[in-house]
Design a protein around this motif. Structure first.
Motif, PDB file in Angstrom:
ATOM      1  N   ASP A   2      -7.681   6.107   5.356  1.00  7.20           N
ATOM      2  CA  ASP A   2      -6.251   6.354   5.174  1.00  7.20           C
ATOM      3  C   ASP A   2      -6.035   6.729   3.717  1.00  7.20           C
ATOM      4  O   ASP A   2      -6.046   5.862   2.830  1.00  7.20           O
ATOM      5  CB  ASP A   2      -5.423   5.112   5.526  1.00  7.20           C
ATOM      6  CG  ASP A   2      -5.352   4.890   7.023  1.00  7.20           C
ATOM      7  OD1 ASP A   2      -5.255   5.881   7.751  1.00  7.20           O
ATOM      8  OD2 ASP A   2      -5.405   3.723   7.453  1.00  7.20           O
ATOM      9  N   VAL A  23       4.498  11.964  -2.233  1.00  7.48           N
ATOM     10  CA  VAL A  23       3.383  11.191  -1.682  1.00  7.48           C
ATOM     11  C   VAL A  23       2.864  11.867  -0.419  1.00  7.48           C
ATOM     12  O   VAL A  23       3.638  12.196   0.492  1.00  7.48           O
ATOM     13  CB  VAL A  23       3.824   9.747  -1.358  1.00  7.48           C
ATOM     14  CG1 VAL A  23       2.652   8.958  -0.771  1.00  7.48           C
ATOM     15  CG2 VAL A  23       4.347   9.056  -2.604  1.00  7.48           C
ATOM     16  N   TRP A  24       1.559  12.061  -0.355  1.00  5.13           N
ATOM     17  CA  TRP A  24       0.875  12.627   0.807  1.00  5.13           C
ATOM     18  C   TRP A  24       0.077  11.517   1.480  1.00  5.13           C
ATOM     19  O   TRP A  24      -0.747  10.851   0.848  1.00  5.13           O
ATOM     20  CB  TRP A  24      -0.029  13.770   0.373  1.00  5.13           C
ATOM     21  CG  TRP A  24      -0.893  14.342   1.465  1.00  5.13           C
ATOM     22  CD1 TRP A  24      -0.477  14.863   2.651  1.00  5.13           C
ATOM     23  CD2 TRP A  24      -2.325  14.464   1.456  1.00  5.13           C
ATOM     24  NE1 TRP A  24      -1.549  15.307   3.392  1.00  5.13           N
ATOM     25  CE2 TRP A  24      -2.702  15.078   2.684  1.00  5.13           C
ATOM     26  CE3 TRP A  24      -3.318  14.134   0.536  1.00  5.13           C
ATOM     27  CZ2 TRP A  24      -4.031  15.348   3.000  1.00  5.13           C
ATOM     28  CZ3 TRP A  24      -4.643  14.398   0.853  1.00  5.13           C
ATOM     29  CH2 TRP A  24      -4.983  15.000   2.072  1.00  5.13           C
ATOM     30  N   ASP A  25       0.331  11.297   2.754  1.00  5.59           N
ATOM     31  CA  ASP A  25      -0.318  10.238   3.533  1.00  5.59           C
ATOM     32  C   ASP A  25      -1.141  10.896   4.633  1.00  5.59           C
ATOM     33  O   ASP A  25      -0.608  11.589   5.492  1.00  5.59           O
ATOM     34  CB  ASP A  25       0.755   9.316   4.118  1.00  5.59           C
ATOM     35  CG  ASP A  25       0.168   8.123   4.850  1.00  5.59           C
ATOM     36  OD1 ASP A  25      -1.068   8.012   4.918  1.00  5.59           O
ATOM     37  OD2 ASP A  25       0.953   7.300   5.360  1.00  5.59           O
ATOM     38  N   LYS A  26      -2.458  10.682   4.598  1.00  4.05           N
ATOM     39  CA  LYS A  26      -3.348  11.378   5.528  1.00  4.05           C
ATOM     40  C   LYS A  26      -4.370  10.408   6.109  1.00  4.05           C
ATOM     41  O   LYS A  26      -5.056   9.690   5.369  1.00  4.05           O
ATOM     42  CB  LYS A  26      -4.086  12.518   4.804  1.00  4.05           C
ATOM     43  CG  LYS A  26      -5.045  13.309   5.681  1.00  4.05           C
ATOM     44  CD  LYS A  26      -4.302  14.153   6.702  1.00  4.05           C
ATOM     45  CE  LYS A  26      -5.246  15.072   7.457  1.00  4.05           C
ATOM     46  NZ  LYS A  26      -4.540  15.887   8.472  1.00  4.05           N
ATOM     47  N   THR A  27      -4.471  10.382   7.439  1.00  2.00           N
ATOM     48  CA  THR A  27      -5.471   9.574   8.127  1.00  2.00           C
ATOM     49  C   THR A  27      -6.583  10.475   8.633  1.00  2.00           C
ATOM     50  O   THR A  27      -6.335  11.455   9.340  1.00  2.00           O
ATOM     51  CB  THR A  27      -4.842   8.808   9.301  1.00  2.00           C
ATOM     52  OG1 THR A  27      -3.817   7.936   8.803  1.00  2.00           O
ATOM     53  CG2 THR A  27      -5.891   7.980  10.025  1.00  2.00           C
ATOM     54  N   ARG A  78       2.574   2.442   2.343  1.00  6.49           N
ATOM     55  CA  ARG A  78       2.608   3.038   3.663  1.00  6.49           C
ATOM     56  C   ARG A  78       2.845   1.933   4.679  1.00  6.49           C
ATOM     57  O   ARG A  78       2.421   0.794   4.483  1.00  6.49           O
ATOM     58  CB  ARG A  78       1.322   3.804   3.987  1.00  6.49           C
ATOM     59  CG  ARG A  78       0.065   2.972   3.868  1.00  6.49           C
ATOM     60  CD  ARG A  78      -1.198   3.838   3.929  1.00  6.49           C
ATOM     61  NE  ARG A  78      -1.241   4.620   5.134  1.00  6.49           N
ATOM     62  CZ  ARG A  78      -1.721   4.165   6.284  1.00  6.49           C
ATOM     63  NH1 ARG A  78      -2.191   2.940   6.361  1.00  6.49           N
ATOM     64  NH2 ARG A  78      -1.746   4.945   7.350  1.00  6.49           N
ATOM     65  N   LEU A  85      -4.005   8.213   0.478  1.00  7.68           N
ATOM     66  CA  LEU A  85      -2.660   8.288  -0.089  1.00  7.68           C
ATOM     67  C   LEU A  85      -2.797   8.922  -1.462  1.00  7.68           C
ATOM     68  O   LEU A  85      -3.566   8.439  -2.305  1.00  7.68           O
ATOM     69  CB  LEU A  85      -2.046   6.889  -0.206  1.00  7.68           C
ATOM     70  CG  LEU A  85      -0.524   6.806  -0.342  1.00  7.68           C
ATOM     71  CD1 LEU A  85       0.124   7.172   0.995  1.00  7.68           C
ATOM     72  CD2 LEU A  85      -0.100   5.397  -0.738  1.00  7.68           C
ATOM     73  N   ASN A 120      -7.417   5.199  -1.348  1.00 11.16           N
ATOM     74  CA  ASN A 120      -8.043   5.318  -0.033  1.00 11.16           C
ATOM     75  C   ASN A 120      -8.266   3.926   0.543  1.00 11.16           C
ATOM     76  O   ASN A 120      -8.785   3.034  -0.121  1.00 11.16           O
ATOM     77  CB  ASN A 120      -9.381   6.053  -0.113  1.00 11.16           C
ATOM     78  CG  ASN A 120     -10.009   6.217   1.267  1.00 11.16           C
ATOM     79  OD1 ASN A 120      -9.311   6.457   2.249  1.00 11.16           O
ATOM     80  ND2 ASN A 120     -11.322   6.071   1.349  1.00 11.16           N
ATOM     81  N   ARG A 161       2.032  14.517   6.619  1.00 11.23           N
ATOM     82  CA  ARG A 161       3.020  13.513   6.231  1.00 11.23           C
ATOM     83  C   ARG A 161       3.158  13.521   4.712  1.00 11.23           C
ATOM     84  O   ARG A 161       2.370  12.892   3.988  1.00 11.23           O
ATOM     85  CB  ARG A 161       2.600  12.127   6.738  1.00 11.23           C
ATOM     86  CG  ARG A 161       2.664  11.986   8.248  1.00 11.23           C
ATOM     87  CD  ARG A 161       2.623  10.527   8.668  1.00 11.23           C
ATOM     88  NE  ARG A 161       1.384   9.876   8.270  1.00 11.23           N
ATOM     89  CZ  ARG A 161       0.310   9.796   9.045  1.00 11.23           C
ATOM     90  NH1 ARG A 161       0.320  10.357  10.238  1.00 11.23           N
ATOM     91  NH2 ARG A 161      -0.773   9.172   8.624  1.00 11.23           N
ATOM     92  N   THR A 187       0.797  -1.224   0.000  1.00  6.93           N
ATOM     93  CA  THR A 187       0.000   0.000   0.000  1.00  6.93           C
ATOM     94  C   THR A 187       0.830   1.275   0.000  1.00  6.93           C
ATOM     95  O   THR A 187       0.278   2.369   0.077  1.00  6.93           O
ATOM     96  CB  THR A 187      -0.920   0.023   1.239  1.00  6.93           C
ATOM     97  OG1 THR A 187      -0.112  -0.035   2.422  1.00  6.93           O
ATOM     98  CG2 THR A 187      -1.873  -1.169   1.231  1.00  6.93           C
TER      99      THR A 187
END
Length: 752
Positions: free
Chosen positions: A404, A395-399, A115, A406, A438, A362, A113
Motif C-alpha cells: 500500500d 496525496v496518491w494512494d496506490k495498492t 489512509r 502513499l 509503503n 486515488r 497512516t
C-alpha cells in the motif's frame, strides 16, 4: 430472410450491450441484532460510502460484473463477499450480528497512516474516542474534554487568564500537533489561544496517536497528534442541541443543523460559551477563573460527485473575549499600570477542503487556510500578533499486491508578525516537502511500514524525517506494534510559551535559537481477553522513549527575575510506560482506566533534573453503569497526577517547589426516558481540590502586580526588604491544576 437475421442479430447485440454496458444501482442497509449500524463503511470495488443514521447506503452507476463488497463497522469483524451485479439491487441487507467482536477495534481510523484502515490492522497504534465518551464528562471545549484520556493532559499555563496547551506523555504542548479532519490548523498561536470553541456537536470522533508522526504530518508532530474528525453532513442528525449551566453561572450551548439538496449536504455547528461572574474563592484579590464570552461557528459541505468521489469544504469562525485579573479591573484599565488585568481578544478564521481528483488513481488534494488575530494586554504589556498559514497537500494512494503505497507533495506558508522585540519584521516561512510511505503485508501476522519526508525550510534548510513501523499479530488476541521516527521543530517563544508574556519576569534569549531535533521509539502491546459469559477485557500497554537535541527549555531558576531561553548544550529525555484497561460487562458496567509512569529530564552541564511542570505519574478512569429499569446512566470520571516541579520566584519563596498529588473527580447522572431527549446533571471536582489550598499564596505579589514597591539590585534582581521579605516579583506562572473548585451542573440534549 436476411432482414430477419439482421434484426435478430441487432436485438441480441443490443441486449448484450445493455447488460454489459448498462449502469446499475445498489442500495441496502447494514444491521446487527435488527439494529441499524450508522457510520459503517461500505466498499464496492474501489468505491466507498458511509451508512446514514438508519444504516442505509447506496451506490450508483455500477457496470455489470463481479465486485468485492466489504463492510467495516465499530465492534464487528470485516464483512467480505463477492457481489454479482447485472441488475438493480434494492433493499440489500447486510447482517453483521455473527461478526460482532469482543472489543472496540473495528473502527476505521486514518490518523496513523493517512489512509482509511481498521484500527486493528493499523501498524500505528491509534486511540479512538467517540462522542459517547465525551458525553460522560461534559465540558465547554475540546481542550477540557481531553482530561480523561490517559497520557494526555490539558496544561494551564497561567493562573490568571487560564490559557493552556495539550501535553502528550509529559511533552509540552508545542510537540502535540492538533488537526481537524487531518488538516494541521491548530498550531502556534492557535495552540495557546485558539483551541477552544470547536463545537462538540460536530465531532464524529477524536483520534490520538502518541509518538512520532513527522514523516506524514510534518515536523511539529514530535510528541504525537490529536485529530478531531468532524461528522459527514450526509450522516448527521437534522438538528441537535446540547446545553448545560453550572452554579458558577457558566453557560455552554452546542447546536448542530443539517440541510440537504440534491447534490450536497451541509452541517452547521455553533458553540456559545459565556461566563461573566467574578469569583475569588481563594481570596487573593484576583479572579479564580477568567471571564469569557465566546462564539464559534462551523460550516461543512459535502458535495455528491460522480463515482462517489469525495469533495468537502469546511470553515470555522471564532471570536473570544477573555479576561482575568484584579477583582476591581474594568475595560478602562486595559493596558495601563493602574489595575492589573489580562485581556485577550481572539479573532480566528479557518478554511479547509478535501477533493478527490477525477482520475482512475486515488489522488486527493487537501487544503487549509488559517487567519489568527490576537490583541492582548497583560497588565501594561501589549501583545498584538497576526498569523496566516496556508497549507496544501496532494496525496496518491496506490495498492499493488501486498503493498500500500502513499506518496505526496506538500507546501506550507506561514506568516507571523507581532509587536515584541523578538520580531523586528514579519517572519515569512516557506516549507515545501515531499513524502513517501509503503505499508507491506508480509502475511496476516506480519506487516511493515516505512516512510520518509523531506522538507525545505527557507530559514533553516533541509529537514529529513524518516519513520518505520512493524506490526506482529501472532493470533487474534495478541498484537505487537513497534514504531520509531524523528522530529524537527522550529520554536517561536512568544506564540508557544505564555510565561514569556505575563508577569514581571524579564525574557532573555541568550543566542540565536536553533531548531530542535528528536528521536523517538514506541513499543505497543494489545491483548484481548474474552470470557465465556460474553464479557471482555482489553489491555493496551506501551513503552516509549524520546531523545532531544538542541531542546529549548525555559530556565526559571538561574535568575528568578528572568525567564532565560537557550538551546541545551547536552540533551533532554522523555521516557515511560503507559497502560490502558477496558472492561465491558453484560450487566451494564463498563470501565476504562489508564496509567502512565514517565520521566521527563533535562541534562545540562552533567546534571540531570526533572523538567519543570511535568509529572512522573498520571492516571485516568471512566466508570459507567446503566440502570435500564429507571432509564438512568451513571458516569464516574476522574484523573490523578503525581508531583511536578514548579517555578519559584526566588530562593526564599515560601511556596513548595513540588506540587502535591492531586485529583479531579466528577459524577454525572443521565436520564433518557423521553424520546430523543436526555437530561443530565452532576458535580465536577467532587473533593473541591484547587492548587491554592496547600500554599500560602498562588500568585506571587498579587498585591503589587506592577512591582512598584519592589527594590532591585544593580543586576535587576529583587532584594529582600521588610516590605518584601521573600525577594519576590509579580508572577502568575505557579499553576498546575484548575482553580475552579467543586461546582454543580445541569443540562439537556435533544436530537432530531
Amino acid at each position: 430472410m436476411k432482414n430477419l437475421v439482421a434484426a435478430i442479430t441487432l436485438i441480441i447485440i443490443s441486449n448484450f450491450s445493455a447488460t454489459v454496458f448498462a449502469q446499475w444501482k445498489v442500495n441496502g442497509k447494514v444491521v446487527a441484532d435488527s439494529q441499524p449500524q450508522a457510520g459503517a463503511l461500505v466498499s464496492i470495488g474501489d468505491r466507498q460510502t458511509i451508512c446514514s443514521d438508519n444504516g442505509s447506503f447506496e451506490f450508483e452507476d455500477l457496470r455489470a460484473g463481479d465486485y468485492a463488497i466489504t463492510v467495516r463497522a465499530t465492534g464487528f469483524a470485516a464483512f467480505e463477499r463477492t457481489l454479482t451485479i447485472n441488475r438493480d439491487l434494492k433493499n440489500y441487507v447486510i447482517d453483521l450480528t455473527s461478526l460482532r467482536v469482543e472489543a472496540d477495534l473495528g473502527e476505521v481510523v486514518v490518523s496513523g497512516t493517512l489512509r482509511p484502515v481498521k484500527r486493528l490492522e493499523s501498524p500505528v497504534p491509534v486511540e479512538v474516542y467517540t462522542p459517547a465518551f465525551l458525553k460522560k464528562n461534559p465540558t465547554p471545549s475540546v481542550f477540557e474534554a481531553l482530561q480523561t484520556i490517559n497520557g494526555v493532559r490539558p496544561q494551564l499555563n497561567c493562573s490568571i487568564c487560564n490559557t493552556g496547551d495539550v501535553h502528550i506523555n509529559g511533552l509540552e504542548g508545542p510537540y502535540t500537533l492538533m488537526l481537524i479532519d487531518g488538516m494541521p490548523i491548530v498550531s502556534a498561536l492557535g495552540s495557546v489561544y485558539g483551541l477552544s470553541g470547536i463545537p462538540n456537536g460536530i465531532i464524529e470522533r477524536i483520534e490520538v496517536v502518541k509518538g512520532p508522526a513527522s514523516s506524514l504530518y510534518g515536523s511539529e508532530a514530535v510528541g504525537g497528534l490529536i485529530n478531531i474528525i468532524t461528522k459527514n453532513p450526509a450522516n448527521a442528525s437534522n438538528f441537535s442541541i446540547d446545553a448545560f449551566a453550572t452554579d458558577w453561572k457558566q453557560l455552554n450551548t452546542d447546536i448542530s443543523l443539517k440541510w440537504t439538496t440534491k447534490k450536497a449536504a451541509a452541517l452547521t455547528g455553533i458553540n456559545y460559551f459565556n461566563f461573566q461572574d467574578k469569583r475569588d474563592v481563594n481570596r487573593d484579590g484576583f479572579t479564580d477563573v477568567p471571564l469569557q464570552n465566546r462564539l464559534s461557528v462551523f460550516q461543512k459541505w459535502k458535495v455528491d460527485r460522480k463515482d462517489n468521489r469525495h469533495l468537502s469544504i469546511a470553515g470555522r469562525l471564532l471570536y473570544e473575549d477573555r479576561w482575568g485579573g484584579a477583582m476591581n479591573w474594568s475595560r478602562k484599565f486595559r493596558g495601563t499600570d493602574s489595575v492589573y488585568g489580562e485581556s485577550v481578544f481572539t479573532k480566528r478564521m479557518e478554511l479547509l477542503a478535501a477533493y478527490a481528483l477525477p482520475l482512475r488513481e486515488r489522488i486527493n488534494f487537501n487544503f487549509s487556510f488559517i487567519l489568527h488575530d490576537q490583541n492582548s494586554a497583560y497588565g501594561n504589556t501589549f501583545y498584538i500578533a497576526n498569523q496566516k498559514i496556508i497549507f496544501g497537500q496532494l496525496v496518491w494512494d496506490k495498492t499493488m499486491g501486498r503493498n500500500d503505497f502513499l506518496a505526496g507533495v506538500a507546501l506550507k506558508y506561514s506568516y507571523y508578525d507581532d509587536n515584541t522585540p523578538a520580531t523586528a519584521g514579519a517572519d515569512k516561512t516557506w516549507l515545501p516537502g515531499i513524502f513517501l510511505q509503503n505499508e507491506y503485508a508480509v502475511s496476516e501476522k506480519h506487516k511493515f511500514l516505512a516512510g520518509i519526508r523531506y522538507d525545505y525550510n527557507n530559514h533553516h534548510g533541509n529537514i529529513v524525517t524518516p519513520r518505520i513501523a512493524y506490526k506482529f499479530s501472532p493470533d487474534k488476541s495478541n498484537l505487537f506494534r513497534l514504531n520509531a521516527g524523528t522530529g524537527y521543530r522550529v520554536v517561536n517563544i512568544f506564540t508557544e510559551d505564555h510565561a514569556a508574556l505575563t508577569g514581571a519576569r524579564e525574557v532573555k534569549i541568550l543566542n540565536d535559537l536553533k531548531p530542535e531535533r528528536s528521536y523517538n521509539v514506541n513499543l505497543n502491546y494489545n491483548k484481548k481477553i474474552n470470557f465465556s459469559s460474553g464479557n471482555f477485557l482489553l489491555l493496551d500497554g506501551s513503552v516509549f522513549y524520546t531523545w532531544f537535541h538542541n531542546k529549548i527549555v525555559p530556565d526559571y531558576e538561574t535568575d528568578a527575575s528572568k525567564i532565560i531561553y537557550d538551546n541545551l548544550d547536552q540533551h533532554a529525555v522523555s521516557k515511560g510506560v503507559s497502560l490502558n484497561a477496558e472492561l465491558s460487562l453484560l450487566s451494564g458496567l463498563k470501565m476504562l482506566a489508564g496509567a502512565t509512569w514517565m520521566e521527563n529530564t533535562v541534562t545540562e552541564k552533567g546534571i540531570t533534573t526533572q523538567q519543570m511542570l511535568t509529572e512522573k505519574f498520571s492516571g485516568t478512569w471512566t466508570v459507567s453503569y446503566r440502570l435500564p429499569v429507571v432509564h438512568l446512566n451513571a458516569d464516574y470520571t476522574g484523573n490523578v497526577y503525581g508531583p511536578m516541579r514548579l517555578p519559584l520566584v526566588s530562593e526564599w519563596d515560601p511556596r513548595p517547589g513540588m506540587s502535591p498529588w492531586w485529583s479531579v473527580q466528577n459524577l454525572q447522572l443521565t436520564f433518557d426516558k423521553f424520546y430523543r431527549t436526555e437530561i443530565y446533571g452532576g458535580v465536577k471536582n467532587i473533593f473541591d481540590f484547587t492548587p491554592a489550598r496547600s500554599v500560602p499564596f498562588l500568585i506571587s505579589r498579587a498585591h503589587d502586580p506592577f512591582d512598584k514597591d519592589v527594590v532591585f539590585d544593580a543586576g535587576g534582581k529583587a532584594m529582600v526588604t521588610p516590605e518584601n521579605p521573600y525577594g519576590l516579583v509579580f508572577d502568575p506562572s505557579y499553576i498546575y491544576a484548575p482553580n475552579q473548585g467543586r461546582h454543580f451542573f445541569i443540562g439537556f440534549r435533544y436530537k432530531l
